[in-house]
Scaffold this motif. Structure first.
Motif, PDB file in Angstrom:
ATOM      1  N   LEU A 230     -93.679  43.267  43.258  1.00 13.40           N
ATOM      2  CA  LEU A 230     -92.514  43.200  42.378  1.00 13.40           C
ATOM      3  C   LEU A 230     -91.225  43.139  43.195  1.00 13.40           C
ATOM      4  O   LEU A 230     -90.296  42.390  42.854  1.00 13.40           O
ATOM      5  N   ALA A 231     -91.165  43.938  44.266  1.00  7.17           N
ATOM      6  CA  ALA A 231     -89.981  43.927  45.124  1.00  7.17           C
ATOM      7  C   ALA A 231     -89.789  42.550  45.766  1.00  7.17           C
ATOM      8  O   ALA A 231     -88.662  42.049  45.859  1.00  7.17           O
ATOM      9  N   GLU A 232     -90.880  41.917  46.182  1.00  8.22           N
ATOM     10  CA  GLU A 232     -90.793  40.568  46.754  1.00  8.22           C
ATOM     11  C   GLU A 232     -90.307  39.571  45.706  1.00  8.22           C
ATOM     12  O   GLU A 232     -89.480  38.704  46.000  1.00  8.22           O
ATOM     13  N   CYS A 233     -90.832  39.690  44.495  1.00  6.95           N
ATOM     14  CA  CYS A 233     -90.406  38.786  43.415  1.00  6.95           C
ATOM     15  C   CYS A 233     -88.918  38.953  43.128  1.00  6.95           C
ATOM     16  O   CYS A 233     -88.205  37.964  42.873  1.00  6.95           O
ATOM     17  N   ALA A 234     -88.440  40.201  43.184  1.00  9.30           N
ATOM     18  CA  ALA A 234     -87.033  40.478  42.883  1.00  9.30           C
ATOM     19  C   ALA A 234     -86.095  39.830  43.896  1.00  9.30           C
ATOM     20  O   ALA A 234     -84.918  39.614  43.595  1.00  9.30           O
ATOM     21  N   GLU A 235     -86.596  39.497  45.064  1.00  6.58           N
ATOM     22  CA  GLU A 235     -85.777  38.877  46.102  1.00  6.58           C
ATOM     23  C   GLU A 235     -85.648  37.365  45.910  1.00  6.58           C
ATOM     24  O   GLU A 235     -84.845  36.715  46.574  1.00  6.58           O
ATOM     25  N   ARG A 236     -86.439  36.805  45.024  1.00 10.41           N
ATOM     26  CA  ARG A 236     -86.375  35.358  44.789  1.00 10.41           C
ATOM     27  C   ARG A 236     -85.064  34.997  44.100  1.00 10.41           C
ATOM     28  O   ARG A 236     -84.603  35.703  43.208  1.00 10.41           O
ATOM     29  N   ARG A 237     -84.503  33.872  44.470  1.00 13.79           N
ATOM     30  CA  ARG A 237     -83.211  33.464  43.915  1.00 13.79           C
ATOM     31  C   ARG A 237     -83.310  33.065  42.452  1.00 13.79           C
ATOM     32  O   ARG A 237     -82.315  33.133  41.724  1.00 13.79           O
ATOM     33  N   ASN A 238     -84.486  32.648  42.011  1.00 15.38           N
ATOM     34  CA  ASN A 238     -84.639  32.229  40.610  1.00 15.38           C
ATOM     35  C   ASN A 238     -85.175  33.342  39.723  1.00 15.38           C
ATOM     36  O   ASN A 238     -85.524  33.112  38.566  1.00 15.38           O
TER      37      ASN A 238
ATOM     38  N   THR B 230     -84.611  37.358  38.228  1.00 14.19           N
ATOM     39  CA  THR B 230     -83.823  38.573  38.013  1.00 14.19           C
ATOM     40  C   THR B 230     -84.757  39.627  37.448  1.00 14.19           C
ATOM     41  O   THR B 230     -85.391  39.407  36.414  1.00 14.19           O
ATOM     42  N   LEU B 231     -84.869  40.764  38.139  1.00  9.99           N
ATOM     43  CA  LEU B 231     -85.774  41.824  37.707  1.00  9.99           C
ATOM     44  C   LEU B 231     -84.975  43.095  37.480  1.00  9.99           C
ATOM     45  O   LEU B 231     -84.277  43.560  38.382  1.00  9.99           O
ATOM     46  N   GLU B 232     -85.070  43.631  36.277  1.00  6.02           N
ATOM     47  CA  GLU B 232     -84.345  44.852  35.925  1.00  6.02           C
ATOM     48  C   GLU B 232     -85.302  45.847  35.283  1.00  6.02           C
ATOM     49  O   GLU B 232     -86.213  45.457  34.551  1.00  6.02           O
ATOM     50  N   VAL B 233     -85.085  47.114  35.571  1.00  7.69           N
ATOM     51  CA  VAL B 233     -85.932  48.180  35.039  1.00  7.69           C
ATOM     52  C   VAL B 233     -85.205  48.904  33.906  1.00  7.69           C
ATOM     53  O   VAL B 233     -84.044  49.302  34.064  1.00  7.69           O
ATOM     54  N   LEU B 234     -85.899  49.055  32.788  1.00  7.92           N
ATOM     55  CA  LEU B 234     -85.350  49.834  31.681  1.00  7.92           C
ATOM     56  C   LEU B 234     -85.783  51.288  31.894  1.00  7.92           C
ATOM     57  O   LEU B 234     -86.973  51.601  31.812  1.00  7.92           O
ATOM     58  N   PRO B 235     -84.831  52.178  32.205  1.00  7.98           N
ATOM     59  CA  PRO B 235     -85.209  53.555  32.565  1.00  7.98           C
ATOM     60  C   PRO B 235     -85.783  54.319  31.389  1.00  7.98           C
ATOM     61  O   PRO B 235     -85.481  54.042  30.224  1.00  7.98           O
ATOM     62  N   MET B 236     -86.600  55.303  31.715  1.00 11.28           N
ATOM     63  CA  MET B 236     -87.259  56.088  30.673  1.00 11.28           C
ATOM     64  C   MET B 236     -86.281  56.922  29.864  1.00 11.28           C
ATOM     65  O   MET B 236     -86.571  57.309  28.731  1.00 11.28           O
TER      66      MET B 236
ATOM     67  N   LEU C 225     -84.346  47.321  42.058  1.00 10.87           N
ATOM     68  CA  LEU C 225     -85.089  47.095  43.290  1.00 10.87           C
ATOM     69  C   LEU C 225     -85.228  48.392  44.079  1.00 10.87           C
ATOM     70  O   LEU C 225     -86.296  48.693  44.623  1.00 10.87           O
ATOM     71  N   GLY C 226     -84.156  49.172  44.126  1.00 10.63           N
ATOM     72  CA  GLY C 226     -84.206  50.448  44.836  1.00 10.63           C
ATOM     73  C   GLY C 226     -85.253  51.381  44.246  1.00 10.63           C
ATOM     74  O   GLY C 226     -85.991  52.053  44.984  1.00 10.63           O
ATOM     75  N   LEU C 227     -85.346  51.427  42.906  1.00  9.17           N
ATOM     76  CA  LEU C 227     -86.323  52.283  42.256  1.00  9.17           C
ATOM     77  C   LEU C 227     -87.742  51.808  42.553  1.00  9.17           C
ATOM     78  O   LEU C 227     -88.634  52.618  42.849  1.00  9.17           O
ATOM     79  N   ILE C 228     -87.946  50.511  42.489  1.00 13.38           N
ATOM     80  CA  ILE C 228     -89.279  49.956  42.762  1.00 13.38           C
ATOM     81  C   ILE C 228     -89.702  50.270  44.199  1.00 13.38           C
ATOM     82  O   ILE C 228     -90.839  50.694  44.450  1.00 13.38           O
ATOM     83  N   GLU C 229     -88.799  50.081  45.142  1.00 21.27           N
ATOM     84  CA  GLU C 229     -89.119  50.370  46.543  1.00 21.27           C
ATOM     85  C   GLU C 229     -89.379  51.861  46.749  1.00 21.27           C
ATOM     86  O   GLU C 229     -90.258  52.249  47.535  1.00 21.27           O
TER      87      GLU C 229
END
Length: 278
Positions: free
Chosen positions: A186-194, A196-202, A267-271
């Motif tokens: 997921l972290a690698e995918c988030a680095e792709r330019r095309n 956008t990965l966002e986490v909805l917090p609990m 990304l920080g949370l995923i890492e």
């Protein structure tokens, strides 16, 4: 796995591939062993493909195109139909739209969205579902799911947005190592330019509002700039085209994104979670 019963249940595309491959092999004057050697497969694997005891895998179709295709792209086109035949019936209409999409806006709740799954995570998820599936069917579905990832590198490029519930990041699927690799992916995918990965917090509902409480959704913009919504509750499927309904879902998705962590925080949370899995 090669099985006698596969010969009876083989799909029309698998039968066509077997027939065409055998005829082209014979035309070249090759034995099954010779064709296998050219492709990097055993003679037994070629025999299983030609008798439909084990229909051609995606990898074998690529090799068949290289060795026997003569630029006609017969086996390359067969890859498309073979993948389609492996998908669950309720998913087939959507996947055609997905693979051609100009923009995908995705919201996933309980587990990582299929487009973003690793092979190991996908296998554990599909293999652990209910009702239980035979091993060969699990492998078919995993292969078909992995083939969807071609969308990430497609030309023209697709824009992909994913809002993922934090709970999906913390829900162990398979084992700790599978989850660690999934989080790193997921972290690698988030680095792709095309992408956008966002986490909805609990804790997004602490203020009294949770815009995503009605479940996941896929919003699609087609190359013709039509806007669609796809829902898949409990193995049923619904492809929505009505502009008014699509607009409501789009507004809801926008609100979900507004409640999510921004891409850098996500990304920080995923890492961080990946590090905790070590």
């Amino acid at each position: 796995m090669a099985r006698a019963e596969n010969k009876e249940s083989a799909s029309p595309t698998a039968r066509l591939v077997a027939d065409v491959a055998r005829k082209l092999r014979v035309r070249k004057g090759w034995t099954q062993e010779q064709l296998g050697r050219e492709m990097g497969f055993s003679a037994a694997a070629v025999s299983a493909m030609e008798t439909c005891a084990q229909p051609a895998s995606d990898e074998m179709l690529v090799k068949l195109e290289q060795v026997l295709g003569d630029g006609l792209e017969i086996f390359e086109q067969a890859r498309v139909y073979m993948r389609m035949e492996k998908y669950p019936p309720q998913f087939k209409d959507y996947v055609l739209v997905e693979q051609k999409a100009l923009v995908l806006r995705l919201y996933a709740t309980f587990v990582v969205h299929g487009l973003f799954q690793t092979e190991e995570y996908s296998r554990a998820l599909i293999g652990g579902g209910y009702p239980p599936l035979p091993e060969h069917r699990v492998e078919e579905l995993v292969e078909a799911r992995m083939a969807r990832k071609a969308l990430f590198d497609r030309v023209p490029v697709a824009t992909i947005e994913l809002v993922l519930e934090e709970s999906a990041l913390k829900r162990p699927i398979g084992d700790d190592e599978i989850m660690r690799k999934q989080l790193l992916h997921l972290a690698e995918c988030a680095e792709r330019r095309n992408v956008t990965l966002e986490v909805l917090p609990m804790n997004c509902g602490l203020g009294g509002e949770h815009a995503g409480d009605r479940g996941e959704m896929n919003l699609i913009e087609t190359p013709e700039h039509d806007h669609l919504v796809y829902l898949e509750p409990q193995d049923e499927s619904l492809l929505i085209r009505d502009p008014g309904k699509v607009s409501t879902y789009a507004q809801r998705y926008a609100r979900i994104r507004a409640q999510a962590l921004d891409p850098r925080e996500s990304l920080g949370l995923i890492e961080q979670l990946a590090g905790e899995q070590r």
